[in-house]
Motif scaffolding. Structure first.
Motif, PDB file in Angstrom:
ATOM      1  N   ARG A   1       0.837  -1.213   0.000  1.00  0.00           N
ATOM      2  CA  ARG A   1       0.000   0.000   0.000  1.00  0.00           C
ATOM      3  C   ARG A   1       0.870   1.262   0.000  1.00  0.00           C
ATOM      4  NH1 ARG A   1      -2.822  -1.300   3.882  1.00  0.00           N
ATOM      5  NH2 ARG A   1      -1.645  -0.317   5.574  1.00  0.00           N
TER       6      ARG A   1
ATOM      7  N   GLU B   1       2.216   9.432  -5.926  1.00  0.00           N
ATOM      8  CA  GLU B   1       2.774  10.750  -5.603  1.00  0.00           C
ATOM      9  C   GLU B   1       3.859  11.152  -6.597  1.00  0.00           C
ATOM     10  OE1 GLU B   1       2.066  10.724  -0.731  1.00  0.00           O
ATOM     11  OE2 GLU B   1       3.967   9.987  -1.580  1.00  0.00           O
TER      12      GLU B   1
ATOM     13  N   ILE C   1       1.190   4.138  -3.027  1.00  0.00           N
ATOM     14  CA  ILE C   1       0.889   5.555  -2.779  1.00  0.00           C
ATOM     15  C   ILE C   1       2.091   6.420  -3.157  1.00  0.00           C
ATOM     16  CG2 ILE C   1       0.436   7.255  -0.963  1.00  0.00           C
ATOM     17  CD1 ILE C   1      -1.390   5.116   0.339  1.00  0.00           C
TER      18      ILE C   1
ATOM     19  N   LYS D   1     -11.456   9.333  -9.543  1.00  0.00           N
ATOM     20  CA  LYS D   1     -11.375  10.683  -8.976  1.00  0.00           C
ATOM     21  C   LYS D   1     -12.695  11.423  -9.158  1.00  0.00           C
ATOM     22  CE  LYS D   1      -8.386  14.763  -8.832  1.00  0.00           C
ATOM     23  NZ  LYS D   1      -7.109  15.347  -9.309  1.00  0.00           N
TER      24      LYS D   1
ATOM     25  N   GLU E   1     -10.260   2.839  -2.576  1.00  0.00           N
ATOM     26  CA  GLU E   1     -10.234   3.809  -1.480  1.00  0.00           C
ATOM     27  C   GLU E   1      -8.974   3.640  -0.627  1.00  0.00           C
ATOM     28  OE1 GLU E   1     -12.418   6.417  -0.802  1.00  0.00           O
ATOM     29  OE2 GLU E   1     -12.966   5.889  -2.863  1.00  0.00           O
ATOM     30  N   GLU E   2      -8.629   2.399  -0.357  1.00  0.00           N
ATOM     31  CA  GLU E   2      -7.443   2.121   0.464  1.00  0.00           C
ATOM     32  C   GLU E   2      -6.175   2.659  -0.197  1.00  0.00           C
ATOM     33  OE1 GLU E   2      -5.266  -1.741   2.547  1.00  0.00           O
ATOM     34  OE2 GLU E   2      -7.211  -1.979   1.552  1.00  0.00           O
TER      35      GLU E   2
ATOM     36  N   ASP F   1      -7.741  10.393  -4.724  1.00  0.00           N
ATOM     37  CA  ASP F   1      -6.904  11.560  -4.456  1.00  0.00           C
ATOM     38  C   ASP F   1      -5.947  11.844  -5.604  1.00  0.00           C
ATOM     39  OD1 ASP F   1      -8.102  11.769  -1.972  1.00  0.00           O
ATOM     40  OD2 ASP F   1      -6.512  10.695  -0.924  1.00  0.00           O
TER      41      ASP F   1
ATOM     42  N   ARG G   1      -6.145   5.193  -2.221  1.00  0.00           N
ATOM     43  CA  ARG G   1      -6.357   6.632  -2.444  1.00  0.00           C
ATOM     44  C   ARG G   1      -6.404   6.991  -3.926  1.00  0.00           C
ATOM     45  NH1 ARG G   1      -1.816   9.621   0.635  1.00  0.00           N
ATOM     46  NH2 ARG G   1      -2.877  11.388  -0.336  1.00  0.00           N
TER      47      ARG G   1
END
Length: 270
Positions: free
Chosen positions: A26, A34, A30, A78, A55-56, A61, A58
């Motif tokens: 995870r 980024e 992420i 999104k 969702e976990e 985002d 992201r």
């Protein structure tokens, strides 16, 4: 960065045997987002069954996507916009239903957040509910519930007799819809021409990207097309042999953070 988009199968790939994403995987995914990598979760699961993992990680985002029903739907996570959708013709439902009933199998499909069949207690139906973290409900008559188009149906049962039915249905439905097994006990019934690679081609066109910029990771037969399509196709160590033979690279297993290893090696340069 050579690779800009990462496509991940879920069961046997992103998730471990508990159907969970490890903390290390995870965090690595992420970090990749980024750094600008777009992530696509590509699975035979229904959209509701993929949403918790999206969702976990992201995905909402960043600029992540869900490719559900083996490519039957593409959703921009999104904006929650449906970018692509292909559904079964309800006229074929009676034939699918009779194939299941006459051979002692159970047919199921998906309505809202529920898995719907005439036998929610069937162990294979329960397994599908476990995989997707979706409640399973029993209805008196499958055909009366599904009088509208759906992206897929699933016939579930013991592998050996199910393989016999698979061959018959493939012949009967040739040119009309796709019939294939995602697991020995799961017979997928989806619109004609649906597979992960074809839907990914639609998504790449929408994003202005090329297959050469894509990394795809999977373990099963239904991942073959996207592994062949991607610029860098990766098989899990626990993948089917034919998948490993097709891939450009074989990573660690889903119990050893194989996805994280791919991301660190080929996308983050760790």
């Amino acid at each position: 960065m050579k690779y800009k988009i990462l496509v991940l199968d879920l069961d046997g790939t992103l998730t471990n045997k508990k159907k969970e994403i490890t903390a290390h995987t995870r965090e690595t995914l992420i970090r990749a987002q980024e750094a600008g990598v777009k992530i696509v979760l590509a699975s035979g699961r229904p959209t509701y069954g993929i949403a918790p993992l999206a969702e976990e990680l992201r995905l909402g985002d960043f600029e992540g996507y869900i490719l559900s029903y083996n490519g039957g739907q593409i959703i921009d996570w999104k904006t929650k916009k449906m970018m692509y959708e292909n559904e079964l013709d309800p006229k074929v439902y009676p034939y699918l239903y009779e194939c299941a009933k006459k051979n002692g199998f159970v047919i199921l499909s998906y309505k809202d957040e529920y898995i719907v069949s005439e036998d929610a207690g069937n162990p294979y139906v329960q397994h599908e509910a476990f995989l997707n973290r979706m409640p399973s409900i029993t209805v008196p008559n499958f055909l009366e519930v599904f009088d509208f188009p759906v992206p897929k149906c699933l016939i579930v049962g013991d592998p050996e007799p199910l393989s016999v039915l698979e061959q018959k249905m493939k012949q009967d439905l040739e040119g009309r819809m796709n019939v294939f097994r995602s697991e020995p006990f799961f017979l997928e019934l989806v619109p004609n021409g649906i597979d992960k690679a074809r839907s990914l081609a639609v998504l790449l066109d929408e994003l202005g990207m090329k297959p050469e910029e894509m990394v795809a990771v999977g373990d099963g037969f239904n991942d073959l097309s996207m592994i062949q399509f991607a610029g860098w196709g990766v098989a899990m160590a626990n993948a089917q042999d034919v998948v490993k033979e097709t891939a450009d690279y074989v990573t660690l297993s889903n119990e050893e953070d194989g996805v994280a290893a791919v991301v660190e090696k080929f996308l983050l340069g760790v």
